[in-house]
Design a protein around this motif. Structure first.
Motif, PDB file in Angstrom:
ATOM      1  N   PHE A   1     113.854  12.616  57.993  1.00 30.24           N
ATOM      2  CA  PHE A   1     115.137  13.304  58.453  1.00 30.24           C
ATOM      3  C   PHE A   1     115.401  13.428  59.837  1.00 30.24           C
ATOM      4  N   TYR A   2     116.453  12.909  60.150  1.00 31.71           N
ATOM      5  CA  TYR A   2     116.908  13.071  61.645  1.00 31.71           C
ATOM      6  C   TYR A   2     117.894  14.152  62.015  1.00 31.71           C
ATOM      7  N   GLY A   3     117.726  15.075  62.782  1.00 33.25           N
ATOM      8  CA  GLY A   3     118.526  15.947  63.156  1.00 33.25           C
ATOM      9  C   GLY A   3     118.224  16.861  64.305  1.00 33.25           C
ATOM     10  N   ASN A   4     118.847  18.100  64.252  1.00 35.04           N
ATOM     11  CA  ASN A   4     118.603  18.894  65.572  1.00 35.04           C
ATOM     12  C   ASN A   4     117.464  20.010  65.093  1.00 35.04           C
ATOM     13  N   ILE A   5     116.547  20.075  66.026  1.00 39.25           N
ATOM     14  CA  ILE A   5     115.359  20.926  65.599  1.00 39.25           C
ATOM     15  C   ILE A   5     115.928  22.303  65.799  1.00 39.25           C
ATOM     16  N   TYR A   6     116.970  22.675  66.655  1.00 36.43           N
ATOM     17  CA  TYR A   6     117.635  24.092  66.744  1.00 36.43           C
ATOM     18  C   TYR A   6     118.181  24.465  65.444  1.00 36.43           C
TER      19      TYR A   6
END
Length: 261
Positions: free
Chosen positions: A140-145
């Protein structure tokens, strides 16, 4: 739509990578047909130390900041029931310290173009390793926040040498904690005191060190984990090989367990 279908839409499609020249390796890897590929960190044979002895067999694992994927692939070898490798969607979302003469500060658009290309090479190294090792880990590629609930819940999160490179480590840890049922394994530099303090790592005279923001104390992590419904059950430290610097560097491992409600 079912939860499984929601998750499937979030996951990255595999890349078919063949050439080392298209890759950047953060973790040293031994790959069929290539042998040992040197990298920043050599964690071979050190997984158990790195994760504080946490047993991942039969557990679902979220590998936060997977980079080359070494920790994901080792969790699979040790019998993890499901592994999701998470990393940033867009390199341009990463924040660095603002040195006035560096491209990141002077021309953000040009920097973003160059850094995105670099991060794609990191991802290529993961996918080359994934294929050659026969991995079944999902990505999964995304935003850690803002990790989405649709990823599902995990028994264990491994957050290996990530938080010190973020401008807001507490919010990132909170985002991870929402998805974790049992334990968070956090590997990081640490101030060995129960006083809740932090140290800013940036130095104006050292623009080359623009990627490490904060080192927190054990006291800070006790408080933050407590806010999130976890309690620290184990703290250990060890030295790991930094191959490019030809030296060993110390890192602490904090294992926090979710408190029963």
């Amino acid at each position: 739509m079912s939860g499984a279908a929601d998750r499937a839409q979030l996951l990255a499609a595999p890349r078919f990578i063949e050439r080392l020249e298209d890759c950047f390796f953060y973790h040293a890897m031994e790959l069929p047909g290539f042998g040992l590929i040197p990298a920043h960190w050599d964690l071979r044979g050190r997984f158990d130390d790195y994760v504080g002895g946490v047993d991942v067999a039969g557990k679902s694992v979220l590998d936060v900041g997977t980079a080359t994927g070494f920790l994901s692939f080792e969790a699979e070898k040790r019998g993890a029931s499901r592994v999701v490798s998470f990393d940033q969607r867009d390199g341009a979302e990463q924040t660095f310290l603002p040195f006035k003469d560096k491209l990141y500060y002077r021309d953000r658009a040009r920097w973003a173009e160059q850094y995105r290309a670099e991060i794609e090479r990191w991802k290529n190294a993961y996918w080359l390793s994934h294929r050659l090792l026969g991995s079944k880990a999902e990505v999964f590629y995304g935003n850690i926040y803002d990790l989405p609930a649709e990823l599902g819940e995990f028994d264990i999160a491994i957050v290996g040498s990530v938080l010190e490179h973020l401008s807001d480590p507490v919010s990132a840890l909170a985002s991870v904690a929402r998805l974790i049922k049992e334990r968070i394994v956090l590997v990081t530099p640490l101030l060995d005191t129960d006083e809740p303090i932090s140290r800013f790592e940036g130095r104006a005279a050292h623009p080359e060190a623009d990627f490490t923001w904060w080192v927190y104390s054990l006291g800070v992590y006790r408080e933050v984990f407590g806010m999130l419904g976890f309690v620290i059950e184990n703290v250990s430290r060890a030295k790991y090989r930094y191959m490019y610097g030809d030296r060993d560097e110390e890192r602490w491992t904090i294992v926090a367990v979710r408190e029963s409600s």
